[in-house]
Design a protein around this motif. Structure first.
Motif, PDB file in Angstrom:
ATOM      1  N   VAL A 285       0.815  -1.020  -0.003  1.00 53.80           N
ATOM      2  CA  VAL A 285       0.093   0.191  -0.015  1.00 53.80           C
ATOM      3  C   VAL A 285       0.850   1.366  -0.028  1.00 53.80           C
ATOM      4  CG1 VAL A 285      -1.564   1.150   1.354  1.00 53.80           C
ATOM      5  CG2 VAL A 285      -2.186  -1.304   1.022  1.00 53.80           C
ATOM      6  N   LEU A 286       1.875   1.341   0.802  1.00 47.90           N
ATOM      7  CA  LEU A 286       2.737   2.545   0.853  1.00 47.90           C
ATOM      8  C   LEU A 286       3.604   2.687  -0.514  1.00 47.90           C
ATOM      9  CD1 LEU A 286       3.698   4.696   2.661  1.00 47.90           C
ATOM     10  CD2 LEU A 286       5.475   3.130   3.505  1.00 47.90           C
ATOM     11  N   SER A 287       3.918   1.601  -1.131  1.00 50.54           N
ATOM     12  CA  SER A 287       4.546   1.749  -2.153  1.00 50.54           C
ATOM     13  C   SER A 287       3.769   2.097  -3.351  1.00 50.54           C
ATOM     14  CB  SER A 287       5.153   0.484  -2.725  1.00 50.54           C
ATOM     15  OG  SER A 287       6.095  -0.211  -1.912  1.00 50.54           O
ATOM     16  N   GLU A 288       2.383   1.836  -3.313  1.00 48.95           N
ATOM     17  CA  GLU A 288       1.478   2.593  -4.456  1.00 48.95           C
ATOM     18  C   GLU A 288       1.320   4.244  -4.041  1.00 48.95           C
ATOM     19  OE1 GLU A 288      -3.114   1.947  -5.445  1.00 48.95           O
ATOM     20  OE2 GLU A 288      -1.926   0.225  -5.353  1.00 48.95           O
ATOM     21  N   LEU A 289       1.271   4.392  -2.989  1.00 47.79           N
ATOM     22  CA  LEU A 289       0.965   5.747  -2.274  1.00 47.79           C
ATOM     23  C   LEU A 289       2.038   6.722  -2.879  1.00 47.79           C
ATOM     24  CD1 LEU A 289      -1.168   5.410   0.810  1.00 47.79           C
ATOM     25  CD2 LEU A 289      -1.986   6.013  -1.492  1.00 47.79           C
ATOM     26  N   LEU A 290       3.605   6.081  -2.399  1.00 53.98           N
ATOM     27  CA  LEU A 290       4.598   7.016  -2.890  1.00 53.98           C
ATOM     28  C   LEU A 290       4.565   6.963  -4.215  1.00 53.98           C
ATOM     29  CD1 LEU A 290       7.238   5.054  -0.538  1.00 53.98           C
ATOM     30  CD2 LEU A 290       6.115   7.439  -0.112  1.00 53.98           C
ATOM     31  N   LYS A 291       4.389   6.193  -5.166  1.00 53.17           N
ATOM     32  CA  LYS A 291       4.343   6.219  -6.702  1.00 53.17           C
ATOM     33  C   LYS A 291       3.301   7.428  -7.099  1.00 53.17           C
ATOM     34  CE  LYS A 291       3.994   3.883 -11.110  1.00 53.17           C
ATOM     35  NZ  LYS A 291       3.820   5.170 -11.792  1.00 53.17           N
ATOM     36  N   ARG A 292       2.230   7.363  -6.460  1.00 54.91           N
ATOM     37  CA  ARG A 292       1.227   8.486  -6.821  1.00 54.91           C
ATOM     38  C   ARG A 292       1.880   9.771  -6.577  1.00 54.91           C
ATOM     39  NH1 ARG A 292      -4.773   6.198  -4.578  1.00 54.91           N
ATOM     40  NH2 ARG A 292      -4.550   4.331  -5.635  1.00 54.91           N
ATOM     41  N   CYS A 293       2.522   9.955  -5.347  1.00 60.70           N
ATOM     42  CA  CYS A 293       2.896  11.375  -4.965  1.00 60.70           C
ATOM     43  C   CYS A 293       4.136  11.622  -5.819  1.00 60.70           C
ATOM     44  CB  CYS A 293       3.310  11.218  -3.226  1.00 60.70           C
ATOM     45  SG  CYS A 293       1.852  11.355  -2.282  1.00 60.70           S
ATOM     46  N   ASP A 294       4.978  10.680  -6.033  1.00 57.64           N
ATOM     47  CA  ASP A 294       6.255  10.828  -7.014  1.00 57.64           C
ATOM     48  C   ASP A 294       5.627  11.162  -8.453  1.00 57.64           C
ATOM     49  OD1 ASP A 294       7.974  10.494  -5.212  1.00 57.64           O
ATOM     50  OD2 ASP A 294       8.392   8.365  -5.938  1.00 57.64           O
ATOM     51  N   ASP A 295       4.335  10.960  -8.861  1.00 58.99           N
ATOM     52  CA  ASP A 295       3.936  11.176 -10.319  1.00 58.99           C
ATOM     53  C   ASP A 295       3.302  12.548 -10.428  1.00 58.99           C
ATOM     54  OD1 ASP A 295       4.487   8.604 -11.157  1.00 58.99           O
ATOM     55  OD2 ASP A 295       2.510   7.729 -11.272  1.00 58.99           O
ATOM     56  N   LEU A 296       2.935  13.031  -8.956  1.00 57.73           N
ATOM     57  CA  LEU A 296       2.365  14.348  -8.900  1.00 57.73           C
ATOM     58  C   LEU A 296       3.257  15.306  -8.507  1.00 57.73           C
ATOM     59  CD1 LEU A 296      -0.816  13.429  -6.776  1.00 57.73           C
ATOM     60  CD2 LEU A 296      -0.783  14.141  -9.191  1.00 57.73           C
ATOM     61  N   GLY A 297       4.556  14.703  -8.074  1.00 57.50           N
ATOM     62  CA  GLY A 297       5.699  15.792  -7.836  1.00 57.50           C
ATOM     63  C   GLY A 297       5.512  16.324  -6.442  1.00 57.50           C
ATOM     64  N   VAL A 298       5.033  15.561  -5.447  1.00 61.57           N
ATOM     65  CA  VAL A 298       4.994  16.045  -4.086  1.00 61.57           C
ATOM     66  C   VAL A 298       5.488  15.204  -2.936  1.00 61.57           C
ATOM     67  CG1 VAL A 298       2.587  17.486  -4.598  1.00 61.57           C
ATOM     68  CG2 VAL A 298       2.802  15.138  -3.764  1.00 61.57           C
ATOM     69  N   PRO A 299       6.321  15.727  -2.069  1.00 65.27           N
ATOM     70  CA  PRO A 299       6.652  15.030  -0.821  1.00 65.27           C
ATOM     71  C   PRO A 299       5.650  14.532   0.075  1.00 65.27           C
ATOM     72  CG  PRO A 299       7.400  17.206  -0.681  1.00 65.27           C
ATOM     73  CD  PRO A 299       6.585  17.080  -1.994  1.00 65.27           C
ATOM     74  N   ILE A 300       5.908  13.449   0.835  1.00 72.14           N
ATOM     75  CA  ILE A 300       4.807  12.828   1.716  1.00 72.14           C
ATOM     76  C   ILE A 300       5.363  13.156   3.233  1.00 72.14           C
ATOM     77  CG2 ILE A 300       3.714  11.025   2.518  1.00 72.14           C
ATOM     78  CD1 ILE A 300       4.154   9.955  -0.282  1.00 72.14           C
ATOM     79  N   ARG A 301       4.371  13.627   3.918  1.00 73.33           N
ATOM     80  CA  ARG A 301       4.801  13.810   5.512  1.00 73.33           C
ATOM     81  C   ARG A 301       3.755  13.013   6.216  1.00 73.33           C
ATOM     82  NH1 ARG A 301       8.104  17.966   6.029  1.00 73.33           N
ATOM     83  NH2 ARG A 301       7.955  19.739   4.330  1.00 73.33           N
ATOM     84  N   LEU A 302       4.322  12.718   7.364  1.00 69.96           N
ATOM     85  CA  LEU A 302       3.492  11.798   8.214  1.00 69.96           C
ATOM     86  C   LEU A 302       4.111  11.929   9.635  1.00 69.96           C
ATOM     87  CD1 LEU A 302       5.279   8.929   9.441  1.00 69.96           C
ATOM     88  CD2 LEU A 302       4.876   8.526   6.941  1.00 69.96           C
ATOM     89  N   ASN A 303       3.097  11.501  10.829  1.00 69.76           N
ATOM     90  CA  ASN A 303       3.676  11.438  12.195  1.00 69.76           C
ATOM     91  C   ASN A 303       3.397   9.922  12.611  1.00 69.76           C
ATOM     92  OD1 ASN A 303       0.731  12.750  12.372  1.00 69.76           O
ATOM     93  ND2 ASN A 303       1.548  12.065  14.770  1.00 69.76           N
ATOM     94  N   VAL A 304       4.247   9.603  13.258  1.00 65.58           N
ATOM     95  CA  VAL A 304       4.099   8.197  13.957  1.00 65.58           C
ATOM     96  C   VAL A 304       4.361   8.244  15.288  1.00 65.58           C
ATOM     97  CG1 VAL A 304       6.523   7.590  13.297  1.00 65.58           C
ATOM     98  CG2 VAL A 304       4.790   5.657  13.582  1.00 65.58           C
ATOM     99  N   LEU A 305       3.701   7.562  16.230  1.00 70.13           N
ATOM    100  CA  LEU A 305       4.020   7.378  17.519  1.00 70.13           C
ATOM    101  C   LEU A 305       5.380   6.910  18.144  1.00 70.13           C
ATOM    102  CD1 LEU A 305       0.516   6.030  18.854  1.00 70.13           C
ATOM    103  CD2 LEU A 305       1.361   8.209  19.166  1.00 70.13           C
ATOM    104  N   GLN A 306       6.023   7.577  19.241  1.00 69.65           N
ATOM    105  CA  GLN A 306       7.336   7.111  19.504  1.00 69.65           C
ATOM    106  C   GLN A 306       7.356   5.696  19.720  1.00 69.65           C
ATOM    107  OE1 GLN A 306      10.390   8.673  19.779  1.00 69.65           O
ATOM    108  NE2 GLN A 306       9.906  10.866  19.725  1.00 69.65           N
ATOM    109  N   GLY A 307       8.244   4.990  19.332  1.00 68.28           N
ATOM    110  CA  GLY A 307       8.542   3.695  19.702  1.00 68.28           C
ATOM    111  C   GLY A 307       7.759   2.708  18.792  1.00 68.28           C
ATOM    112  N   SER A 308       6.890   3.349  18.017  1.00 64.42           N
ATOM    113  CA  SER A 308       6.165   2.551  17.174  1.00 64.42           C
ATOM    114  C   SER A 308       6.845   1.530  16.114  1.00 64.42           C
ATOM    115  CB  SER A 308       5.022   3.219  16.281  1.00 64.42           C
ATOM    116  OG  SER A 308       4.492   2.455  15.292  1.00 64.42           O
ATOM    117  N   PRO A 309       6.616   0.302  15.828  1.00 68.25           N
ATOM    118  CA  PRO A 309       7.257  -0.569  14.745  1.00 68.25           C
ATOM    119  C   PRO A 309       7.174   0.024  13.431  1.00 68.25           C
ATOM    120  CG  PRO A 309       6.069  -1.897  16.451  1.00 68.25           C
ATOM    121  CD  PRO A 309       5.776  -0.481  16.778  1.00 68.25           C
ATOM    122  N   ALA A 310       6.073   0.834  13.342  1.00 68.07           N
ATOM    123  CA  ALA A 310       5.877   1.356  11.905  1.00 68.07           C
ATOM    124  C   ALA A 310       6.707   2.475  11.352  1.00 68.07           C
ATOM    125  CB  ALA A 310       4.308   2.189  12.002  1.00 68.07           C
ATOM    126  N   GLN A 311       7.358   2.940  12.320  1.00 67.49           N
ATOM    127  CA  GLN A 311       8.588   3.704  11.896  1.00 67.49           C
ATOM    128  C   GLN A 311       9.703   3.028  11.018  1.00 67.49           C
ATOM    129  OE1 GLN A 311      10.470   6.424  14.994  1.00 67.49           O
ATOM    130  NE2 GLN A 311      12.020   6.825  13.574  1.00 67.49           N
TER     131      GLN A 311
END
Length: 147
Positions: A95-121
Motif C-alpha cells: 500500500v505504501l509503495s503505491e501511494l509513494l508512486k502516486r505522490c512521485d507522479d504528482l511531484g509532491v513529498p509526503i509527510r506523516l507522524n508516527v507514535l514514538q517507539g512504534s514499529p511502523a517507523q
C-alpha cells in the motif's frame, strides 16, 4: 504476500475505521501513557475525510485503511492502520509503495507522524522517510520526491 485492494472510503466506514484505530494504536498509546478509549476513536471521527481515504480490503473484507491528504507543501499520510493479524504480511509495504508512486507522479513529498517507539517507523524508514522532528509522543517524518 497477501492479495489486497484499495477502495474509496465512504462515511459508512468511519465507525469501523475508528474501531480499527483503537485496536491498532492501543499498545503504543498505553506504553506512552496516552490511551483513552473514547478519545482514540473520536480523534479518528473528527479527522475522517472519505474524499482522501481508502479502505484496504483482503478477500473483499475490510482489513485496514489509509488516507493521503493534500496540503500546501506536501501530502500527509494519515490513518494508516492494518488489522493486527495482517501486519508483517507485506500489505503495508505494498500500500505504501503505491501511494509513494502516486505522490512521485504528482511531484509532491509526503509527510506523516508516527507514535514514538512504534514499529511502523521502521516501515517508513525502509521506504525512504527521514525524521524531521520529534516530541515525547510523536515522530514527524518526510519522504522527499524520488530522484
Amino acid at each position: 504476500m497477501v492479495d489486497w485492494e484499495l477502495r474509496p472510503a465512504s462515511l459508512r466506514d468511519v465507525e469501523a475505521v475508528a474501531e480499527l484505530r483503537a485496536v491498532v494504536l492501543r499498545a503504543d498509546l498505553e506504553r506512552l501513557g496516552r490511551y483513552d478509549a473514547r478519545r482514540v476513536r473520536q480523534r479518528l471521527r473528527d479527522g475522517f475525510d472519505p474524499a482522501h481515504t481508502w479502505v484496504i480490503e483482503v478477500g473483499r473484507a475490510p482489513a485496514g485503511c489509509v488516507a493521503l491528504r493534500p496540503a500546501e507543501d506536501a501530502h500527509w499520510l494519515e490513518h494508516f492502520y492494518l488489522a493486527p493479524h495482517l501486519q508483517g504480511s507485506g500489505i503495508g509495504s505494498g500500500v505504501l509503495s503505491e501511494l509513494l508512486k502516486r505522490c512521485d507522479d504528482l511531484g509532491v513529498p509526503i509527510r506523516l507522524n508516527v507514535l514514538q517507539g512504534s514499529p511502523a517507523q521502521r516501515l517508513y524508514e525502509r521506504h525512504g522517510f527521514t525524521v524531521e522532528s520529534e516530541n515525547p509522543v510523536d515522530v514527524f517524518m518526510v519522504r522527499e520526491l524520488a530522484r
